[in-house]
Design a protein around this motif. Structure first.
Motif: not given
Length: 71
Positions: A27-29, A58-60, A63-66
């Motif tokens: 699972x990823x968080x 990391x990609x998610x 993306x949320x920050x940018x």
């Protein structure tokens, strides 16, 4: 949760992938921190290995920050 050494700075934020082994796979968080406060986002997909989960988190997080989805 297992914290990896893969934290990276994105603007004023620190994005840190978090992974956990489960019966369904890995699972990823992601933790997105600015200053003393952080937000944790959990993702629905499960992955076959740690590396895939870390890359996805990391990609998610990036993306949320940018895309300005945090505030």
């Amino acid at each position: 949760m297992l914290e990896k050494q893969n934290a990276e700075c994105v603007g004023n934020y620190v994005v840190t992938p978090l992974i956990k082994s489960t019966n369904a796979g890995v699972a990823a968080s992601v933790s997105i921190r600015r200053g003393m406060y952080d937000r944790i986002f959990r993702f629905a997909p499960h992955f076959a290995c740690d590396a895939q989960a870390v890359q996805y988190a990391l990609a998610q997080g990036r993306s949320m920050v940018l895309q300005g989805q945090l505030g």
